[in-house]
Design an enzyme around this catalytic site. Structure first.
Site, short mmCIF file in Angstrom:
data_model
loop_
_atom_site.label_atom_id
_atom_site.label_comp_id
_atom_site.label_asym_id
_atom_site.label_seq_id
_atom_site.Cartn_x
_atom_site.Cartn_y
_atom_site.Cartn_z
CD GLU A 76 -2.97 -0.99 2.32
OE1 GLU A 76 -2.81 -0.16 3.22
OE2 GLU A 76 -3.99 -1.71 2.23
CD GLU A 106 -3.74 -5.74 4.17
OE1 GLU A 106 -4.56 -4.90 4.58
OE2 GLU A 106 -2.51 -5.57 4.23
C1 8VR Z 1 -4.47 -1.90 5.43
C2 8VR Z 1 -3.10 -2.18 6.00
C3 8VR Z 1 -3.11 -2.95 7.29
C4 8VR Z 1 -4.28 -2.56 8.16
C5 8VR Z 1 -5.54 -2.81 7.40
C6 8VR Z 1 -6.71 -2.46 8.26
C7 8VR Z 1 -5.41 -0.59 9.12
C8 8VR Z 1 -5.35 -0.71 10.64
C9 8VR Z 1 -5.43 0.86 8.75
O1 8VR Z 1 -4.52 -0.56 5.01
O2 8VR Z 1 -2.28 -2.85 5.06
O3 8VR Z 1 -1.89 -2.80 7.93
O4 8VR Z 1 -4.24 -1.20 8.52
O5 8VR Z 1 -5.56 -2.00 6.25
O6 8VR Z 1 -6.65 -1.15 8.67
O7 8VR Z 1 -6.37 -0.56 11.27
O8 8VR Z 1 -4.25 -0.90 11.17
#
Ligand code: 8VR
Length: 469
Positions: free
Chosen positions: A163, A374
């Site tokens: 990301e 994801e």
């Molecule tokens: C993604 C990231 C992951 C997580 C998930 C879920 C957050 C979080 C922002 O953007 O790769 O690391 O990050 O989403 O949401 O809550 O930590």
């Protein structure tokens, strides 16, 4: 229909969010070790010093994954464990930890799917300009090579970056991630280019090593749709796709930046510093990418801003994925809509947006191999008589897996699905309150693990290869 035999059912994590052991066995300090301790930056001041202690409990965790029938585990390597200062000496203890983790997965036939960069950057690089400095680009290429050589005999699936849009937007535009800059437009675009270049260098190296595995990158997948049929909103959605999707996907899959964005950047004096050689590098390596990883949580509903936009507001709410932010150039904003369904953190739940987005990808990029790296539901899970009854998570994953199945039926080249996350973990900005896992972690009882309802459900889905979906 069952999912094809070679389709991988997996789940994911990231080093900083699960490992803990932040200063053990020679690991260097990272940007997040420092940033999370600045007052006000994270929810209730949570940080990854201990996280869920995966570093010490990986055997127990991998055993649970095996019990769930997980076919593949996506995790990230912490760069600072391997090369503590970013581009200097190698730390053998760090290599040893990941060797053990990989071997533990293989012991149960779980395919390791490895991310090289999930946002934790060795501090000396962070302090020397982070991703705006090409030193970081070159350091990444070296770090990647060390990992390929150390683990490539057993790891056959590599993701360079997770990301890019998130760590660049939150790091350079709204100050919510390190390095914490606000409205640094020039730096933002420079950082994205330096990351794409680092990716290209790593891909080239990987192919030279002839390890016969596959390599790609993981991007946020948040296709933009207009809130209605009005012309200026349709324009805004297209504009959003150019900046939020094509700017990120084109240099990887087409080897060049979208002209629409380039023209605007040139007018504004925001064109990154790049050389002809770098641009050629992107071009030459584009065809070497084996796949694109997509992290899908929600689509973007977009509306044109009339007049001039308020500048980006820095609030935790606006930095954690809730719609409401204006674009950096003031052209559009994302909005919440009355007829849509949202999570407690304001993320839209839309399996239709997912499927429509996948069709959009196929249209622009053809038959590129895709993995959903994801997807999942952030929730405060209901506990009933001591059992974690995460029914909303089951519903969420079920709907999205159905969309995956439909997409495969339409000929979209999707080869795997990784739920986020395998276990409850530290959210970057939301602490432990926002849960995503199949496995619960009891913070009041020495981080004890417990299976949720979704654990049993996912096990059944994998066993039956999704036939009932
Ligand atoms: C993604 C990231 C992951 C997580 C998930 C879920 C957050 C979080 C922002 O953007 O790769 O690391 O990050 O989403 O949401 O809550 O930590």
């Amino acid at each position: 229909m069952k999912f094809p035999k070679d389709f991988l059912f997996g789940a994911a994590s990231a080093s900083y969010q699960v490992e803990g052991a932040w200063n053990e066995d020679g690991k260097g300090v990272t940007n997040w070790d420092i940033f999370s301790k600045i007052p006000g930056k994270t929810f209730e001041g949570t940080n990854g010093d201990v996280a869920v202690d995966h570093y010490h409990r990986y055997k127990e965790d991998v055993r649970l994954m095996a019990e769930m029938g997980l076919e593949s585990y996506r995790f990230s390597i912490s760069w600072a464990r391997i090369i503590p200062d970013g581009d200097g000496e190698i730390n053998e203890k760090g290599i040893e930890f990941y060797n053990n983790l990989i071997d533990e997965c293989l012991k149960y036939g779980i395919v390791p799917f490895v991310t090289l960069y999930h946002w934790d950057l060795p501090l000396p690089l962070e302090e020397d300009g982070s991703w705006t400095n090409k030193r970081t680009t070159n350091a990444f290429a070296k770090y990647a090579e060390v990992c390929f050589k150390a683990f490539g005999d057993r790891v056959k699936h590599w993701i360079t970056f997770n990301e890019t849009i998130v760590f660049c937007t939150l790091g350079y535009l709204n100050g919510a991630h390190p390095p914490g800059l606000v409205n640094a437009h020039k730096e933002y675009f420079q950082a994205t280019h330096n990351v794409f270049l680092a990716h290209a260098l790593a891909v080239k190296k990987y192919k030279e090593l002839k390890q016969y595995g596959e390599i790609g990158i993981t991007h946020v997948f948040s296709p933009a749709f207009s809130v209605d049929g009005q012309e200026d909103n349709l324009f805004a959605a297209n504009h959003a796709n150019y900046y939020q999707t094509y700017w990120y996907y084109d240099p990887i899959l087409k080897g060049e930046y979208p002209q629409y964005v380039l023209d605007a950047l040139q007018k504004k004096g925001l064109t990154p510093d790049w050389t002809e050689e770098e641009l050629r590098m992107l071009k030459d390596t584009a065809g070497l990418n084996d796949f694109m990883g997509l992290n899908y949580y929600q689509p973007a509903r977009v509306e044109k801003i009339q007049g001039t936009a308020k500048s980006v507001e820095i609030s935790r709410d606006n930095s954690t994925g809730r719609p409401g932010n204006p674009s950096f150039d003031g052209v559009y904003k994302t909005v919440m809509m009355e007829d849509k369904v949202y999570t407690k953190w304001g993320w839209e739940i839309s399996a239709e947006g997912f499927l429509d987005g996948l069709r959009m990808i196929k249209e622009r990029y053809g038959d590129v191999k895709l993995y959903i790296t994801e997807n999942g539901l952030g929730d405060e899970d209901p506990v009933i008589e001591d059992e974690i009854m995460d029914v909303p998570r089951i519903k969420y994953i079920e709907e999205h897996l159905k969309a995956v199945k439909t997409a495969i039926g339409e000929g979209i080249n999707l080869k795997g699905y990784y739920a986020w996350s395998v276990i409850d973990l530290l959210s970057w900005l939301n602490g432990y309150k926002k849960q995503y896992g199949f496995i619960y972690v009891d913070h009041k009882n020495n981080l004890a693990r417990k299976k949720k309802l979704s654990f049993h459900w996912y096990k059944h889905i994998i066993e039956t290869r999704g036939e009932e979906l």
